[in-house]
Structures are given as structure tokens and as C-alpha cells.
Design a protein around this motif. Structure first.
Motif, mmCIF file in Angstrom:
data_model
loop_
_atom_site.group_PDB
_atom_site.id
_atom_site.type_symbol
_atom_site.label_atom_id
_atom_site.label_comp_id
_atom_site.label_asym_id
_atom_site.label_seq_id
_atom_site.Cartn_x
_atom_site.Cartn_y
_atom_site.Cartn_z
ATOM 1 N N HIS A 1 1.011 -1.180 0.257
ATOM 2 C CA HIS A 1 0.063 -0.107 0.241
ATOM 3 C C HIS A 1 1.036 1.698 -0.105
ATOM 4 O O HIS A 1 0.752 2.485 -1.195
ATOM 5 N N ASP A 2 1.695 1.758 0.509
ATOM 6 C CA ASP A 2 2.360 2.636 0.709
ATOM 7 C C ASP A 2 3.818 3.107 -0.504
ATOM 8 O O ASP A 2 3.153 3.756 -0.863
ATOM 9 N N ILE A 3 3.829 1.528 -1.438
ATOM 10 C CA ILE A 3 4.677 1.278 -2.697
ATOM 11 C C ILE A 3 3.787 1.803 -3.268
ATOM 12 O O ILE A 3 4.042 3.131 -4.781
ATOM 13 N N VAL A 4 2.528 1.768 -3.565
ATOM 14 C CA VAL A 4 1.915 1.997 -4.414
ATOM 15 C C VAL A 4 0.976 3.743 -3.989
ATOM 16 O O VAL A 4 0.921 4.641 -5.497
ATOM 17 N N SER A 5 1.158 4.140 -2.951
ATOM 18 C CA SER A 5 0.404 5.583 -2.514
ATOM 19 C C SER A 5 1.794 6.858 -3.276
ATOM 20 O O SER A 5 1.291 7.851 -3.800
ATOM 21 N N GLU A 6 3.283 6.080 -2.695
ATOM 22 C CA GLU A 6 4.526 7.150 -2.992
ATOM 23 C C GLU A 6 4.165 7.480 -4.860
ATOM 24 O O GLU A 6 4.285 8.123 -4.780
ATOM 25 N N CYS A 7 3.049 6.112 -5.305
ATOM 26 C CA CYS A 7 3.628 6.345 -6.599
ATOM 27 C C CYS A 7 1.965 7.021 -7.280
ATOM 28 O O CYS A 7 2.124 7.013 -8.833
ATOM 29 N N GLY A 8 1.279 7.354 -6.335
ATOM 30 C CA GLY A 8 0.672 8.608 -6.403
ATOM 31 C C GLY A 8 -1.092 7.667 -7.115
ATOM 32 O O GLY A 8 -2.022 7.654 -7.567
ATOM 33 N N PHE A 9 -1.006 6.128 -6.922
ATOM 34 C CA PHE A 9 -2.084 6.114 -6.581
ATOM 35 C C PHE A 9 -2.915 5.930 -5.182
ATOM 36 O O PHE A 9 -2.392 6.273 -3.791
ATOM 37 N N ARG A 10 -4.267 5.900 -4.369
ATOM 38 C CA ARG A 10 -5.294 5.479 -3.818
ATOM 39 C C ARG A 10 -6.085 4.009 -3.678
ATOM 40 O O ARG A 10 -7.223 3.418 -4.308
ATOM 41 N N THR A 11 -5.716 2.856 -2.024
ATOM 42 C CA THR A 11 -6.095 2.182 -2.025
ATOM 43 C C THR A 11 -7.378 2.145 -1.563
ATOM 44 O O THR A 11 -7.758 2.647 -0.810
ATOM 45 N N VAL A 12 -7.860 1.513 -2.656
ATOM 46 C CA VAL A 12 -9.879 1.048 -2.302
ATOM 47 C C VAL A 12 -9.767 -0.302 -1.184
ATOM 48 O O VAL A 12 -10.700 -0.302 -0.329
ATOM 49 N N ALA A 13 -8.710 -1.606 -1.775
ATOM 50 C CA ALA A 13 -9.180 -2.295 -0.867
ATOM 51 C C ALA A 13 -8.137 -3.300 -1.120
ATOM 52 O O ALA A 13 -7.377 -3.090 -1.670
ATOM 53 N N ALA A 14 -8.250 -3.758 -0.247
ATOM 54 C CA ALA A 14 -6.259 -5.175 0.138
ATOM 55 C C ALA A 14 -6.989 -6.332 0.873
ATOM 56 O O ALA A 14 -8.153 -6.407 1.175
ATOM 57 N N GLY A 15 -5.960 -7.309 -0.199
ATOM 58 C CA GLY A 15 -6.201 -8.886 -0.128
ATOM 59 C C GLY A 15 -5.147 -8.969 0.686
ATOM 60 O O GLY A 15 -3.977 -9.345 0.072
ATOM 61 N N ALA A 16 -5.327 -10.203 2.005
ATOM 62 C CA ALA A 16 -4.181 -10.906 1.856
ATOM 63 C C ALA A 16 -4.794 -12.241 1.662
ATOM 64 O O ALA A 16 -5.954 -12.673 2.662
ATOM 65 N N PHE A 17 -4.494 -13.479 0.534
ATOM 66 C CA PHE A 17 -5.211 -14.146 -0.194
ATOM 67 C C PHE A 17 -4.130 -15.119 0.391
ATOM 68 O O PHE A 17 -2.861 -15.153 -0.057
ATOM 69 N N VAL A 18 -4.633 -16.289 1.179
ATOM 70 C CA VAL A 18 -3.132 -17.456 0.647
ATOM 71 C C VAL A 18 -3.636 -18.748 0.108
ATOM 72 O O VAL A 18 -4.390 -18.903 -1.037
ATOM 73 N N ALA A 19 -1.944 -19.238 -0.523
ATOM 74 C CA ALA A 19 -1.715 -20.156 -1.205
ATOM 75 C C ALA A 19 -0.579 -20.807 -0.937
ATOM 76 O O ALA A 19 -0.341 -21.107 0.141
ATOM 77 N N GLN A 20 -0.329 -21.854 -1.684
ATOM 78 C CA GLN A 20 0.298 -22.944 -1.603
ATOM 79 C C GLN A 20 1.195 -22.230 -0.909
ATOM 80 O O GLN A 20 2.257 -21.582 -2.028
ATOM 81 N N HIS A 21 2.158 -22.693 -0.326
ATOM 82 C CA HIS A 21 3.587 -21.968 0.172
ATOM 83 C C HIS A 21 4.979 -22.775 -1.010
ATOM 84 O O HIS A 21 4.912 -23.646 -0.976
ATOM 85 N N SER A 22 5.190 -21.755 -2.085
ATOM 86 C CA SER A 22 6.365 -21.701 -2.511
ATOM 87 C C SER A 22 7.397 -22.745 -2.490
ATOM 88 O O SER A 22 7.938 -23.207 -2.995
ATOM 89 N N ILE A 23 7.576 -22.509 -0.656
ATOM 90 C CA ILE A 23 9.224 -23.334 -0.898
ATOM 91 C C ILE A 23 9.295 -24.540 0.352
ATOM 92 O O ILE A 23 9.799 -25.669 0.062
ATOM 93 N N PHE A 24 7.250 -24.382 0.570
ATOM 94 C CA PHE A 24 7.329 -25.893 1.817
ATOM 95 C C PHE A 24 5.668 -25.750 1.676
ATOM 96 O O PHE A 24 4.457 -25.942 1.890
#
Ligand code: FMN
Length: 255
Positions: A99-122
């Protein structure tokens, strides 16, 4: 609605999540896959567009390689949907950091998600996720996001700390077994150029970011994380992070 998607996705789960969000929001989608991207030209995404940006969580953070590659995209108060995909341990500061990175680049966060996926190392952790339940969560997330985009939105509050957590070193590297046919696919698709096409069984440890892409794409399944250090870490990790975590989402305030 005109959507731009940007994702860094070594083993393709982030790509799947970002594509699912974008597909729900609109048909008109322009895609930037920054996993193997050496481009440096500035891309401007106008205020009437929408950005859907996704990264995997590496050591609780946005992968540093993705940070560099994201900075060439600029918004003009353009709405952004921020997606962090993680392997069922935790996302720590990655959602906030993205969120901080895109805000610095001129975007406004409307929504955010943390989604679970298969672990790529384990891969015994979060195996085969995102699954059908996750895809239903993603659709609900996109649906609420679409309402906010239509009706107007204010600020968003996200979990995480600043300064962000220091990523720890991960002392394991993928190499190839005798099944390797030297086809060179891993060398071509490695995001950091860590695999010498003339000797693709090995890896340049100074360049490898352990992203797992070579493991994911090896056509003969020769490439893997091997060794006693890996086996010990995997045994601990698989037990500690076996319980299913649920996806989490956050939305900007309604206007
Ligand atoms: C170097 C590295 C570090 C990771 N660190 C975390 C982490 O801190 N927390 C977590 O839950 N998953 C972690 N993961 C798992 C990935 O976030 C997860 O597998 C993600 O789905 C990978 O996305 P991709 O398929 O788009 O590459 C890590 C994976 C790698 C390769």
C-alpha cells in the motif's frame, strides 16, 4: 472500467489471484507481469482507470525485486486494489508495505487483501490453495471493491508496522537431480538470471532469491530444494503452519 494488473508471481499463485480479481471487475484488462521484467520506461495509469497489483509475501515483506520493478508505474490519484499472497504462515508487513509503495507512486488504495496460497518453498503448507473457498472469497472481495469504486471511497486502515520487519536470510537453494535434461527452461524463466544455461543443474547462490520458479516450471521435476537443512526446516514448518488460515480483506471507508 479499464483495469491494469501488475503482478510479480514466481510460482503463479499471485497471478491467479490478481487475474480473478481483475476478471470480476472488468473485461478490459492490460497486464504487466513484472516477474521477469527488465523494462524501465514509466507507465502512467490515468485517474479513470483502476490498478490491481499483487505480490507474494517473502519473509513478511514485498519481495525487494518487485519493489524496484513497481516504481515505474505511476498513478494520478488512480484507485488501486492491493493484493498480497502468502503461504499460510503470515503476511506480516507486506500488505502495508505494498500500500505504501503504490501510494508513493500516486495511487489511492480502495481495497486490500491477504490471500492464502500453497507455500512455494514448503508446498505441504497451504497445499493446492487458492481452492474453491478461496476463489469465492476473492469474488466477494472484488464485488465489495466494485461497489466502493462506483460510490466513492475515503481512507483505508491496514495492518502492519513501520518500520517494516527486517527479512531474515533463508539459507537454502534449489538444485537439480540427475533427471535434469539441460533443457534450459529454468535458466530462461529465472527472474534473477541465477541459473547458467550451460550448467543448469546448479544455481548462483548470490543471485538466487529462492522464489521457486525453477522448481515450479521444471518439465522433468528435477529441480527441488534438497538437503538436510531443507528437510529439517520443512519438518518444523509443516507442523507449525499446518492449520488453515483464512483470507483477510480491508476496505477504504465509504464516502
Ligand atoms: C523467499 C520466500 C519467502 C516467503 N516468505 C513467506 C512468509 O513470510 N509468509 C508466508 O506465509 N509465506 C511466505 N512464502 C510463501 C509465498 O508467499 C507463497 O507461496 C506465495 O503464494 C508465492 O506466490 P507466487 O506463486 O506468486 O510465487 C515465501 C516464499 C518464498 C519463495
Amino acid at each position: 472500467m479499464k483495469i491494469t494488473t501488475i503482478y510479480f508471481s514466481a510460482t503463479y499463485t499471485t497471478k491467479r489471484v490478481v487475474e480473478a480479481v481483475a476478471k470480476y471487475l472488468a473485461n478490459d484488462v492490460t497486464t504487466y507481469d513484472i516477474t521477469n521484467d527488465s523494462a524501465t520506461d514509466i507507465v502512467e495509469i490515468p485517474a479513470d482507470g483502476v490498478l490491481v497489483v499483487g505480490v507474494p509475501v517473502y519473509a513478511g515483506r514485498v519481495p525487494s525485486m518487485a519493489v524496484e520493478r513497481l516504481r515505474r508505474f505511476r498513478g494520478n490519484n488512480t484507485p488501486a486494489v492491493v493484493v498480497a499472497v502468502y503461504g499460510n504462515r503470515h503476511y506480516d508487513d507486506a500488505v502495508l508495505e505494498l500500500h505504501d509503495i503504490v501510494s508513493e507512486c500516486g495511487f489511492r488504495t480502495v481495497a486490500a487483501g491477504a490471500f492464502v496460497a500453497q507455500h512455494s518453498i514448503f508446498p505441504k503448507v497451504g497445499t493446492a490453495r487458492p481452492d474453491s473457498e478461496d476463489m469465492a472469497d476473492i469474488e466477494r472481495f472484488a464485488s465489495t471493491t466494485a461497489e466502493l469504486l462506483a460510490n466513492g471511497f475515503g481512507d483505508i486502515t491496514l495492518p502492519g508496522n513501520r518500520p517494516y520487519k527486517e527479512p531474515g536470510a533463508i539459507p537454502i537453494w534449489p538444485t537439480a537431480s540427475r533427471r535434469c535434461t539441460s533443457c534450459g527452461a529454468c535458466s530462461r524463466l529465472c527472474p534473477t538470471g541465477a541459473i547458467d544455461p550451460a550448467a543448469p543443474q546448479g544455481v548462483d547462490k548470490s543471485r538466487c532469491i529462492k522464489c521457486g520458479r525453477c522448481v515450479a516450471i521444471c518439465p522433468t521435476k528435477a529441480r527441488r530444494f534438497y538437503g538436510i537443512k531443507y528437510s529439517l526446516a520443512a519438518a518444523r514448518f509443516n507442523t507449525a503452519f499446518a492449520p488453515r488460515r483464512e483470507n483477510e480483506v480491508w476496505f477504504a471507508r465509504m464516502k
